[in-house]
Enzyme design. Sequence first.
Site, PDB file in Angstrom:
ATOM      1  CG  LEU A  62      -1.797  -1.253   1.375  1.00 40.35           C
ATOM      2  CD1 LEU A  62      -2.703  -1.121   2.600  1.00 40.35           C
ATOM      3  CD2 LEU A  62      -2.630  -1.490   0.118  1.00 40.35           C
ATOM      4  CB  ALA A  63       2.945   2.738  -2.014  1.00 45.15           C
TER       5      ALA A  63
ATOM      6  NE  ARG B 296       1.982  12.556  10.706  1.00 49.07           N
ATOM      7  CZ  ARG B 296       2.115  11.509  11.530  1.00 49.07           C
ATOM      8  NH1 ARG B 296       2.858  11.603  12.611  1.00 49.07           N
ATOM      9  NH2 ARG B 296       1.501  10.376  11.254  1.00 49.07           N
TER      10      ARG B 296
ATOM     11  N   GLY C 143      -4.100   0.659  15.494  1.00 44.93           N
ATOM     12  CA  GLY C 143      -5.255  -0.202  15.642  1.00 44.93           C
ATOM     13  C   GLY C 143      -4.960  -1.258  16.706  1.00 44.93           C
TER      14      GLY C 143
ATOM     15  CG  ASN D 174       4.016   8.182  10.134  1.00 39.02           C
ATOM     16  OD1 ASN D 174       3.319   7.817   9.191  1.00 39.02           O
ATOM     17  ND2 ASN D 174       4.201   7.438  11.202  1.00 39.02           N
TER      18      ASN D 174
ATOM     19  CE  LYS E 176      32.924   8.157 -21.529  1.00 33.35           C
ATOM     20  NZ  LYS E 176      32.273   8.774 -22.694  1.00 33.35           N
TER      21      LYS E 176
ATOM     22  CE1 TYR F  41      30.151  14.922 -28.108  1.00 30.97           C
ATOM     23  CE2 TYR F  41      30.595  16.943 -26.883  1.00 30.97           C
ATOM     24  CZ  TYR F  41      29.729  16.150 -27.608  1.00 30.97           C
ATOM     25  OH  TYR F  41      28.444  16.574 -27.846  1.00 30.97           O
TER      26      TYR F  41
ATOM     27  CB  ALA G 189      56.454  16.309 -22.115  1.00 28.40           C
TER      28      ALA G 189
HETATM   29  C1  UD1 Z   1      -3.255   1.628   9.516  1.00 21.16           C
HETATM   30  C2  UD1 Z   1      -4.166   0.592  10.186  1.00 21.16           C
HETATM   31  C3  UD1 Z   1      -3.863   0.583  11.693  1.00 21.16           C
HETATM   32  C4  UD1 Z   1      -2.387   0.328  11.949  1.00 21.16           C
HETATM   33  C5  UD1 Z   1      -1.537   1.336  11.190  1.00 21.16           C
HETATM   34  C6  UD1 Z   1      -0.070   0.984  11.300  1.00 21.16           C
HETATM   35  C7  UD1 Z   1      -6.165   0.658   8.805  1.00 21.16           C
HETATM   36  C8  UD1 Z   1      -7.585   1.075   8.755  1.00 21.16           C
HETATM   37  N1  UD1 Z   1      -5.531   0.932   9.936  1.00 21.16           N
HETATM   38  O1  UD1 Z   1      -3.655   2.884  10.025  1.00 21.16           O
HETATM   39  O2  UD1 Z   1      -4.648  -0.417  12.317  1.00 21.16           O
HETATM   40  O3  UD1 Z   1      -2.128   0.386  13.334  1.00 21.16           O
HETATM   41  O4  UD1 Z   1      -1.889   1.332   9.793  1.00 21.16           O
HETATM   42  O5  UD1 Z   1       0.692   1.960  10.678  1.00 21.16           O
HETATM   43  O6  UD1 Z   1      -5.655   0.081   7.883  1.00 21.16           O
HETATM   44  N2  UD1 Z   1      -3.162   3.768   1.847  1.00 21.16           N
HETATM   45  C9  UD1 Z   1      -3.513   3.628   0.541  1.00 21.16           C
HETATM   46  N3  UD1 Z   1      -4.770   3.993   0.142  1.00 21.16           N
HETATM   47  C10 UD1 Z   1      -5.687   4.477   1.007  1.00 21.16           C
HETATM   48  C11 UD1 Z   1      -5.336   4.637   2.348  1.00 21.16           C
HETATM   49  C12 UD1 Z   1      -4.065   4.258   2.758  1.00 21.16           C
HETATM   50  O7  UD1 Z   1      -2.721   3.166  -0.273  1.00 21.16           O
HETATM   51  O8  UD1 Z   1      -6.800   4.781   0.558  1.00 21.16           O
HETATM   52  C13 UD1 Z   1      -1.807   3.373   2.278  1.00 21.16           C
HETATM   53  C14 UD1 Z   1      -0.999   4.517   2.860  1.00 21.16           C
HETATM   54  O9  UD1 Z   1      -0.260   5.158   1.854  1.00 21.16           O
HETATM   55  C15 UD1 Z   1      -0.115   3.816   3.850  1.00 21.16           C
HETATM   56  C16 UD1 Z   1      -0.937   2.611   4.305  1.00 21.16           C
HETATM   57  O10 UD1 Z   1      -1.944   2.438   3.319  1.00 21.16           O
HETATM   58  O11 UD1 Z   1       1.077   3.305   3.245  1.00 21.16           O
HETATM   59  C17 UD1 Z   1      -1.573   2.840   5.676  1.00 21.16           C
HETATM   60  O12 UD1 Z   1      -2.466   3.908   5.588  1.00 21.16           O
HETATM   61  P1  UD1 Z   1      -2.649   4.967   6.746  1.00 21.16           P
HETATM   62  O13 UD1 Z   1      -3.726   5.907   6.363  1.00 21.16           O
HETATM   63  O14 UD1 Z   1      -1.332   5.519   7.141  1.00 21.16           O
HETATM   64  O15 UD1 Z   1      -3.206   4.031   7.907  1.00 21.16           O
HETATM   65  P2  UD1 Z   1      -3.142   4.299   9.441  1.00 21.16           P
HETATM   66  O16 UD1 Z   1      -4.155   5.303   9.808  1.00 21.16           O
HETATM   67  O17 UD1 Z   1      -1.747   4.511   9.858  1.00 21.16           O
END
Ligand code: UD1
Length: 464
Positions: A8-9, A15, A141, A230, A353, A389, A425
């Site tokens: 997930l990225a 921040r 969580g 973060n 190079k 060159y 030289a």
């Molecule tokens: C999430 C978890 C939480 C956990 C925490 C750890 C959920 C609901 N909660 O919360 O339980 O303790 O991670 O760090 O998952 N992302 C997407 N698309 C989205 C939303 C998020 O790709 O729509 C990606 C973000 O870029 C990130 C990751 O998912 O890499 C986590 O998302 P983030 O919103 O930071 O979740 P937390 O609130 O930290």
Amino acid sequence: MPMTAIILAAGEGTRMKSRHPKVMHKLLDRPLVSWVTRAAREAGAERIVVVVGHGADEVRGHLAGEKDVECVEQTERLGTGHAVRVALEATGISAGPLLVLNGDGPLVEPDTLRRLIAPVADGGSAAAILTWTPEDPTGYGRLEFDAAGSVVRIIEQKDCTPEQAAGLTACNPGFYAFDAEQLAAHIGELSTNNAQHEYYLTDMVSVLRGHSLNVAAVKTEDADELLGVNDRAQLAELTRLAQERINERLMSEGVTMLDPRTVWVGPDVTVGRDTVLLPMTMLWGSTTVGEECEIGPNTRLTDCTVADHVSLEETVGVDVTIERDVTCGPRAYLRGGAHVLEGAHVGTHVEIKNSTIGCGSKVPHLSYIGDCTMGAGVNIGGGSITCNYDGVHKNRTTIGDNVFVGSDTMMVAPVTIGDGALVGASSCVTKDVPADALYLERAEQRIVEGYASRRLERLKRDEA
Ligand code: UD1
Ligand code: CA
């Protein structure tokens, strides 16, 4: 079934206060996302899907270099559960063990991911949640367990009652394993009925439990590997942890460091025994360094291959191969395609190079050697340059064995200097030089005795 990973990225990482997506910030030699793809790969994932969103083009462009990675774009960020659903729908993944990893957790160990996937791959659980109990659980969580130790549900901090926030201490660091078949079958059951009005991936726990499926908890003690980035201070802190982890491994394998706090080595680099790394040394990418070398101070090598018993002092090397017993520097710059053969010496303020420097050949001072094939036993005098060159093309210079090139020689390529030739030289070499010949291009000297004082007297007289 082959293992898959979804990373997930898509988040922005507000921040970080950056124009770039969070996962593109570098930890040592590579962006955060590439630490996570690397961990997934080493844990055995054969297919890696990265969910991109914020700064998608930048992340996609970077990941184009990782052939086993595909990107899926999440155009609306509706939560972690939504991100995974988008990835499943776009890729059609619907069977086999699946890891879901946060893209900003770079230090997670492949071994931990293997432990995490085990209850799903061969334990009959529909999912597994990594968990630990940090000193301060705020923001995470929280896991709730049944009597058998399985996970009943995860409650986000923002959805906790004060009692839950205080009483539930086992936390979710954001690393999950799923049986993809069960996940794909039931992910549509997630809702946004929560404090953040998002689809929470964490709600899959109660969804799966509702279908009488088991969710295992996988406990871990090492809090460092679970840390996320973060902000910039955390990035610096995790960089230090990664540096420590890698340097401790290298030292345990027989590498000496004068001061490990001033040596930075990427995770894919290898260094042989009895090699000494001096301060302000950075070894990046796929660099390998042999045994008994001395590297540094002030040396940076990226994607270099260095054999045994090599000394590189104040040297920058990018994509070069250095054979055994070579010495370089202080202040050498070796660029793409340089190949320095056994026993050669590249000295101070020298740039090489796309050239081969033959066995035992020496380029000791203030030279530029580009697009050159040099034989063995050559000596290049200080200040000599291959003029490779012409403003349009790059041309080659070929220098035979045992050639002696005098100082301040310009070799205008394409040009060939035969074996054993001698170049006087300050010559400008524009014609091929046959083997064993002398080449000299130099105006005849004039000596006028007593001229200097006569000139001075004349100037004073004119002034009076
Ligand atoms: C999430 C978890 C939480 C956990 C925490 C750890 C959920 C609901 N909660 O919360 O339980 O303790 O991670 O760090 O998952 N992302 C997407 N698309 C989205 C939303 C998020 O790709 O729509 C990606 C973000 O870029 C990130 C990751 O998912 O890499 C986590 O998302 P983030 O919103 O930071 O979740 P937390 O609130 O930290
Ligand atoms: Ca000249």
